[in-house]
Write an enzyme that holds these catalytic residues in place. Structure first.
Site, PDB file in Angstrom:
ATOM      1  N   GLU A  19       1.023  -1.162  -0.251  1.00  0.00           N
ATOM      2  CA  GLU A  19      -0.119   0.021  -0.054  1.00  0.00           C
ATOM      3  C   GLU A  19       0.747   1.223  -0.105  1.00  0.00           C
ATOM      4  OE1 GLU A  19      -3.763  -1.582   2.677  1.00  0.00           O
ATOM      5  OE2 GLU A  19      -2.462  -0.192   3.421  1.00  0.00           O
TER       6      GLU A  19
ATOM      7  N   TYR B 120       7.702   1.958  -7.496  1.00  0.00           N
ATOM      8  CA  TYR B 120       7.260   0.805  -7.585  1.00  0.00           C
ATOM      9  C   TYR B 120       6.880   0.640  -9.170  1.00  0.00           C
ATOM     10  CZ  TYR B 120       6.900   1.290  -2.643  1.00  0.00           C
ATOM     11  OH  TYR B 120       7.197   1.632  -1.145  1.00  0.00           O
TER      12      TYR B 120
END
Length: 186
Positions: A144, A156
């Site tokens: 998250e 990411y």
């Protein structure tokens, strides 16, 4: 030079200080950190990135090229053996934790001291966690991230994580959390 090694109970106070510096009111308390360390090696992997040489010159000049090769990191699923070279007090520049159960790894935390960001430390910690997940036989990784954390999102996405869900108001009702997934973990 930055070295990455398994965290140990003696790191607890420094990890707590790092949490506060990085996450403010969202920081994990000592009990949560103790829980992470207590889960090693059964379901948890906790790594720290520290300055292997604590001289002022090296701490101020680390960059991506100075981050230790992650292939040299001892597994955190084993004994948590200390891999620090040299002697004396070291400075923790960042830490990361992973929960791995069955085929799914969940990146719990990546924290890098504010004055050490943009040096490749977060990426090195993430790469090390993902290598540990592969070693454990995980097929996917989840995490998250706050929707407005552009630097983390770029990191990411560069690795191949893709958004699979959005949790509106997850952060105190003022910011959303994005749930990202990387699969397969080859």
């Amino acid at each position: 030079m930055i070295a990455i090694r398994p965290a140990r109970p003696a790191d607890l106070a420094r990890l707590r200080a790092l949490e506060t510096a990085c996450f403010g009111r969202d920081a994990w308390g000592e009990q949560a950190l103790e829980g992470e360390l207590a889960g090693v090696p059964d379901t948890r992997c906790v790594l720290v990135a520290e300055d292997a040489d604590t001289s002022a010159d090296s701490a101020d000049s680390a960059d991506v090229a100075d981050v230790a090769d992650i292939a040299e990191i001892d597994t955190c699923w084993g004994t948590g053996a200390d891999t620090v070279t040299g002697t004396g007090e070291t400075t923790i520049a960042g830490y990361a934790s992973l929960l791995a159960v069955a085929a799914t790894a969940d990146v719990q935390r990546i924290a890098v001291r504010p004055d050490r960001r943009r040096e490749g430390i977060g990426r090195a910690l993430l790469d090390a966690l993902l290598a540990q997940a592969r070693d454990r036989g995980c097929a996917e990784a989840l995490l998250e991230v706050r929707h407005d954390n552009a630097a983390a999102l770029a990191m990411y996405e560069a690795i191949g994580f893709e958004q699979i869900a959005r949790r509106r108001g997850y952060y105190h009702g003022v910011a959303d959390a994005l749930v990202l997934r990387l699969a397969p973990l080859d």
